[in-house]
Motif scaffolding. Structure first.
Motif, PDB file in Angstrom:
ATOM      1  N   MET A  68       0.838  -1.174   0.000  1.00  0.00           N
ATOM      2  CA  MET A  68       0.000   0.000   0.000  1.00  0.00           C
ATOM      3  C   MET A  68       0.888   1.244   0.000  1.00  0.00           C
ATOM      4  SD  MET A  68      -2.962  -0.992   2.748  1.00  0.00           S
ATOM      5  CE  MET A  68      -4.241   0.032   2.080  1.00  0.00           C
ATOM      6  N   ARG A  69       0.418   2.250  -0.676  1.00  0.00           N
ATOM      7  CA  ARG A  69       1.142   3.512  -0.725  1.00  0.00           C
ATOM      8  C   ARG A  69       1.063   4.210   0.631  1.00  0.00           C
ATOM      9  NH1 ARG A  69      -0.770   8.343  -4.301  1.00  0.00           N
ATOM     10  NH2 ARG A  69      -1.125   9.086  -2.236  1.00  0.00           N
ATOM     11  N   LYS A  70       2.187   4.710   1.118  1.00  0.00           N
ATOM     12  CA  LYS A  70       2.217   5.354   2.429  1.00  0.00           C
ATOM     13  C   LYS A  70       1.698   6.787   2.322  1.00  0.00           C
ATOM     14  CE  LYS A  70       5.811   2.477   4.337  1.00  0.00           C
ATOM     15  NZ  LYS A  70       5.846   1.551   3.235  1.00  0.00           N
ATOM     16  N   TYR A  83     -13.034   3.314   4.459  1.00  0.00           N
ATOM     17  CA  TYR A  83     -13.583   2.009   4.070  1.00  0.00           C
ATOM     18  C   TYR A  83     -12.903   1.405   2.832  1.00  0.00           C
ATOM     19  CZ  TYR A  83     -16.827   2.326   7.885  1.00  0.00           C
ATOM     20  OH  TYR A  83     -17.360   2.407   9.145  1.00  0.00           O
ATOM     21  N   PRO A  84     -12.566   2.186   1.808  1.00  0.00           N
ATOM     22  CA  PRO A  84     -11.773   1.585   0.720  1.00  0.00           C
ATOM     23  C   PRO A  84     -10.405   1.092   1.209  1.00  0.00           C
ATOM     24  CG  PRO A  84     -12.799   3.611  -0.036  1.00  0.00           C
ATOM     25  CD  PRO A  84     -13.028   3.533   1.448  1.00  0.00           C
ATOM     26  N   MET A  85      -9.809   1.809   2.163  1.00  0.00           N
ATOM     27  CA  MET A  85      -8.525   1.393   2.722  1.00  0.00           C
ATOM     28  C   MET A  85      -8.678   0.079   3.492  1.00  0.00           C
ATOM     29  SD  MET A  85      -6.041   3.474   5.330  1.00  0.00           S
ATOM     30  CE  MET A  85      -6.212   4.950   4.335  1.00  0.00           C
ATOM     31  N   MET A 134      -6.868  -3.498   2.878  1.00  0.00           N
ATOM     32  CA  MET A 134      -6.169  -4.219   3.947  1.00  0.00           C
ATOM     33  C   MET A 134      -6.705  -5.638   4.100  1.00  0.00           C
ATOM     34  SD  MET A 134      -5.686  -1.452   6.980  1.00  0.00           S
ATOM     35  CE  MET A 134      -4.633  -0.029   6.829  1.00  0.00           C
ATOM     36  N   LEU A 135      -8.004  -5.812   3.929  1.00  0.00           N
ATOM     37  CA  LEU A 135      -8.586  -7.156   3.955  1.00  0.00           C
ATOM     38  C   LEU A 135      -8.031  -7.995   2.813  1.00  0.00           C
ATOM     39  CD1 LEU A 135     -12.293  -6.281   4.776  1.00  0.00           C
ATOM     40  CD2 LEU A 135     -10.851  -7.792   6.137  1.00  0.00           C
ATOM     41  N   ALA A 136      -7.996  -7.419   1.611  1.00  0.00           N
ATOM     42  CA  ALA A 136      -7.509  -8.144   0.424  1.00  0.00           C
ATOM     43  C   ALA A 136      -6.041  -8.528   0.561  1.00  0.00           C
ATOM     44  CB  ALA A 136      -7.726  -7.296  -0.822  1.00  0.00           C
ATOM     45  N   GLU A 137      -5.251  -7.689   1.238  1.00  0.00           N
ATOM     46  CA  GLU A 137      -3.823  -7.965   1.390  1.00  0.00           C
ATOM     47  C   GLU A 137      -3.511  -8.825   2.614  1.00  0.00           C
ATOM     48  OE1 GLU A 137      -1.242  -4.611   0.859  1.00  0.00           O
ATOM     49  OE2 GLU A 137      -2.442  -3.839  -0.803  1.00  0.00           O
ATOM     50  N   LEU A 187      -6.743  -7.186  13.380  1.00  0.00           N
ATOM     51  CA  LEU A 187      -5.433  -7.305  12.743  1.00  0.00           C
ATOM     52  C   LEU A 187      -4.980  -8.758  12.727  1.00  0.00           C
ATOM     53  CD1 LEU A 187      -3.548  -4.278  14.304  1.00  0.00           C
ATOM     54  CD2 LEU A 187      -3.813  -4.724  11.868  1.00  0.00           C
ATOM     55  N   THR A 188      -4.400  -9.174  11.620  1.00  0.00           N
ATOM     56  CA  THR A 188      -3.755 -10.485  11.546  1.00  0.00           C
ATOM     57  C   THR A 188      -2.305 -10.314  11.995  1.00  0.00           C
ATOM     58  OG1 THR A 188      -3.016 -10.118   9.275  1.00  0.00           O
ATOM     59  CG2 THR A 188      -5.197 -11.156   9.568  1.00  0.00           C
ATOM     60  N   ASP A 189      -1.609 -11.407  12.200  1.00  0.00           N
ATOM     61  CA  ASP A 189      -0.179 -11.313  12.530  1.00  0.00           C
ATOM     62  C   ASP A 189       0.569 -10.615  11.405  1.00  0.00           C
ATOM     63  OD1 ASP A 189      -0.542 -12.535  14.977  1.00  0.00           O
ATOM     64  OD2 ASP A 189      -0.044 -14.541  14.237  1.00  0.00           O
ATOM     65  N   HIS A 190       0.218 -10.951  10.166  1.00  0.00           N
ATOM     66  CA  HIS A 190       0.831 -10.295   9.002  1.00  0.00           C
ATOM     67  C   HIS A 190       0.558  -8.793   9.029  1.00  0.00           C
ATOM     68  CE1 HIS A 190       2.137  -9.550   4.915  1.00  0.00           C
ATOM     69  NE2 HIS A 190       0.921  -9.144   4.574  1.00  0.00           N
ATOM     70  N   GLY A 191      -0.657  -8.419   9.356  1.00  0.00           N
ATOM     71  CA  GLY A 191      -1.025  -7.005   9.428  1.00  0.00           C
ATOM     72  C   GLY A 191      -0.261  -6.268  10.511  1.00  0.00           C
ATOM     73  N   LYS A 192      -0.082  -6.920  11.666  1.00  0.00           N
ATOM     74  CA  LYS A 192       0.685  -6.303  12.751  1.00  0.00           C
ATOM     75  C   LYS A 192       2.116  -6.025  12.314  1.00  0.00           C
ATOM     76  CE  LYS A 192      -2.054  -8.550  16.329  1.00  0.00           C
ATOM     77  NZ  LYS A 192      -2.089  -9.609  17.334  1.00  0.00           N
ATOM     78  N   LEU A 193       2.707  -6.988  11.619  1.00  0.00           N
ATOM     79  CA  LEU A 193       4.081  -6.796  11.127  1.00  0.00           C
ATOM     80  C   LEU A 193       4.158  -5.679  10.098  1.00  0.00           C
ATOM     81  CD1 LEU A 193       5.244 -10.508  10.714  1.00  0.00           C
ATOM     82  CD2 LEU A 193       6.050  -8.848  12.401  1.00  0.00           C
ATOM     83  N   GLU A 194       3.261  -5.715   9.122  1.00  0.00           N
ATOM     84  CA  GLU A 194       3.298  -4.730   8.038  1.00  0.00           C
ATOM     85  C   GLU A 194       2.963  -3.319   8.526  1.00  0.00           C
ATOM     86  OE1 GLU A 194       4.324  -5.067   4.869  1.00  0.00           O
ATOM     87  OE2 GLU A 194       4.871  -7.133   5.327  1.00  0.00           O
TER      88      GLU A 194
END
Length: 102
Positions: free
Chosen positions: A1-3, A39-41, A45-48, A73-80
């Motif tokens: 995702m773009r910062k 909501y689009p964000m 995040m769900l898709a990724e 948040l997933t573990d992957h989401g927490k890391l990212e």
């Protein structure tokens, strides 16, 4: 995702309580990001794989309202998102967001 500022603000709101269920309205309020951007964000995040989602159990609702959707948040989401916040702290574009506490 773009910062972007919005992404960093939402990441900070999510990471403030990484193991909690987050409601969209509460995320919007805590992050300061309007719903048309939020909501689009969240959908991205769900898709990724950064988040999982679900619906509030209607049997537990005491008020007269429809069930709310929650995000976790997933573990992957927490890391990212943790990496996103660390990078934002070092990026001059995000100094105004005061991320020192995250």
């Amino acid at each position: 995702m773009r910062k972007t500022h919005s992404l960093v603000q939402v990441a900070a709101a999510l990471m403030a309580e990484p193991d909690a269920k987050h409601w969209g309205y509460d995320l919007s309020r805590r992050s300061g990001v309007r719903s048309g951007v939020l909501y689009p964000m969240l959908t991205k995040m769900l898709a990724e794989g950064f988040l999982t989602d679900g619906w509030e159990d209607p049997a537990t609702i005491e008020e007269k309202r429809p069930p709310r959707r929650y995000y976790e948040l997933t573990d992957h989401g927490k890391l990212e998102l943790g990496a996103t916040l660390r990078a934002a702290r070092a990026d001059q574009r995000f100094y105004a967001l005061n991320l020192g506490w995250v």
